[in-house]
Write a protein that holds these residues in place. Sequence first.
Motif, PDB file in Angstrom:
ATOM      1  N   LEU A  21      34.711   5.294  41.106  1.00 14.78           N
ATOM      2  CA  LEU A  21      34.120   6.581  41.227  1.00 14.78           C
ATOM      3  C   LEU A  21      35.317   7.439  41.719  1.00 14.78           C
ATOM      4  CD1 LEU A  21      31.137   5.494  43.466  1.00 14.78           C
ATOM      5  CD2 LEU A  21      31.018   6.458  40.960  1.00 14.78           C
ATOM      6  N   HIS A  69      35.912  10.644  41.791  1.00 16.58           N
ATOM      7  CA  HIS A  69      35.703  11.832  42.457  1.00 16.58           C
ATOM      8  C   HIS A  69      34.649  11.579  43.395  1.00 16.58           C
ATOM      9  CE1 HIS A  69      38.276  14.423  39.426  1.00 16.58           C
ATOM     10  NE2 HIS A  69      37.696  13.200  38.539  1.00 16.58           N
ATOM     11  N   ASP A  92      32.671  13.847  44.304  1.00 15.27           N
ATOM     12  CA  ASP A  92      31.294  14.046  43.951  1.00 15.27           C
ATOM     13  C   ASP A  92      30.725  13.204  43.102  1.00 15.27           C
ATOM     14  OD1 ASP A  92      31.468  16.521  45.243  1.00 15.27           O
ATOM     15  OD2 ASP A  92      32.157  17.715  43.457  1.00 15.27           O
ATOM     16  N   ALA A  93      31.268  12.255  42.216  1.00 11.31           N
ATOM     17  CA  ALA A  93      30.732  11.136  41.499  1.00 11.31           C
ATOM     18  C   ALA A  93      29.933  10.183  42.625  1.00 11.31           C
ATOM     19  CB  ALA A  93      31.692  10.801  40.767  1.00 11.31           C
ATOM     20  N   LEU A 132      28.815  10.663  45.682  1.00  8.99           N
ATOM     21  CA  LEU A 132      27.838  11.418  46.164  1.00  8.99           C
ATOM     22  C   LEU A 132      26.617  11.735  45.366  1.00  8.99           C
ATOM     23  CD1 LEU A 132      29.767  14.074  48.304  1.00  8.99           C
ATOM     24  CD2 LEU A 132      28.818  11.879  49.161  1.00  8.99           C
ATOM     25  N   SER A 133      26.754  11.578  43.848  1.00  9.55           N
ATOM     26  CA  SER A 133      25.846  11.788  43.030  1.00  9.55           C
ATOM     27  C   SER A 133      24.967  10.341  43.036  1.00  9.55           C
ATOM     28  CB  SER A 133      26.231  12.124  41.639  1.00  9.55           C
ATOM     29  OG  SER A 133      27.003  11.133  41.069  1.00  9.55           O
ATOM     30  N   LEU A 134      25.354   9.519  43.156  1.00  4.47           N
ATOM     31  CA  LEU A 134      24.627   8.099  43.402  1.00  4.47           C
ATOM     32  C   LEU A 134      23.600   7.941  44.373  1.00  4.47           C
ATOM     33  CD1 LEU A 134      27.664   5.651  42.209  1.00  4.47           C
ATOM     34  CD2 LEU A 134      25.920   6.843  40.834  1.00  4.47           C
ATOM     35  N   THR A 135      22.715   7.184  43.868  1.00  7.72           N
ATOM     36  CA  THR A 135      21.589   6.812  44.911  1.00  7.72           C
ATOM     37  C   THR A 135      22.174   5.607  45.786  1.00  7.72           C
ATOM     38  OG1 THR A 135      20.744   5.026  43.717  1.00  7.72           O
ATOM     39  CG2 THR A 135      19.606   7.324  43.358  1.00  7.72           C
ATOM     40  N   ASP A 193      22.176   2.445  43.513  1.00  7.92           N
ATOM     41  CA  ASP A 193      23.644   2.420  42.688  1.00  7.92           C
ATOM     42  C   ASP A 193      24.831   2.221  43.375  1.00  7.92           C
ATOM     43  OD1 ASP A 193      21.914   2.611  40.633  1.00  7.92           O
ATOM     44  OD2 ASP A 193      21.823   5.203  40.405  1.00  7.92           O
ATOM     45  N   LYS A 252      35.082  16.012  52.492  1.00  7.45           N
ATOM     46  CA  LYS A 252      33.970  15.353  51.839  1.00  7.45           C
ATOM     47  C   LYS A 252      34.009  13.850  52.709  1.00  7.45           C
ATOM     48  CE  LYS A 252      33.165  17.674  48.316  1.00  7.45           C
ATOM     49  NZ  LYS A 252      31.778  18.077  47.551  1.00  7.45           N
ATOM     50  N   ALA A 297      27.251   8.066  52.778  1.00  7.75           N
ATOM     51  CA  ALA A 297      26.813   7.583  51.486  1.00  7.75           C
ATOM     52  C   ALA A 297      26.902   6.069  51.420  1.00  7.75           C
ATOM     53  CB  ALA A 297      27.081   8.450  50.323  1.00  7.75           C
TER      54      ALA A 297
END
Length: 240
Positions: free
Chosen positions: A8, A10, A12-13, A15-18, A21, A59, A66
Amino acid sequence: MAGLRDYLPHADALLSLTAEDLGLVLLELMQAVRGPVFTSSEFEMPLWNANVPQYPPHKRRPVGRAVAEAWQWLENEGLVMADPDQPNGYFCLTRKGAALKSPANIEAYRYGKLLPDGLLQEKLATKVRPMFLRGDYDVAVVQAFKQVEVAVRGAAELPEDLTGQKLMREAFHPDKGPLRDKLAPPGERQALMELFSGAFGLARNPLSHRNVAVSRVEAAQLIGLASYLLTMAGWLGVLR
């Protein structure tokens, strides 16, 4: 050794995961850890030590939360646990987690959660679920409904040449079907026949006679429906 940033690059990548995942990404990294024990900081701190713009300081808190959430998911799933022989903060893989040795094992675990054993009749769990885990979704759905067909025919004591929708209409006919619910109102008996017949007409028949694309989620839902029908057929067979 690979780290989270290799998967990952980035923030944001990530943070986009559940939580699930991200947890499975962490599990794959844990399999590559050289020692038998590890801490969560071993996986998170390299994100910030590199001081790269893709992981900016503002971040850090959401990323840390997360990762903690994903770690908690791994514990809840019984894949990692606090190491009983180490101080607080040290973890190890459970036997269940250690068995997921490859990305393929981890993907199979991910897919299997869509269709857990506990929701399925035993016949479907042993015969159909392995097909689903292999990715043979259309075959798995057809085989699931085949088990329903065999169970209905046997419980209703109907001839072998009756199949599919015709079998369902005969077995659950609201007035004369051997598997009709005699205690239910006429409208519900009619609905029961239509449920079984409609399921075969819509879910099983198209897959049996032509190429139809079935997604993983659709297959899991249809197999779950077949399991429910199988339960009802068995229950109504006992009531005969």
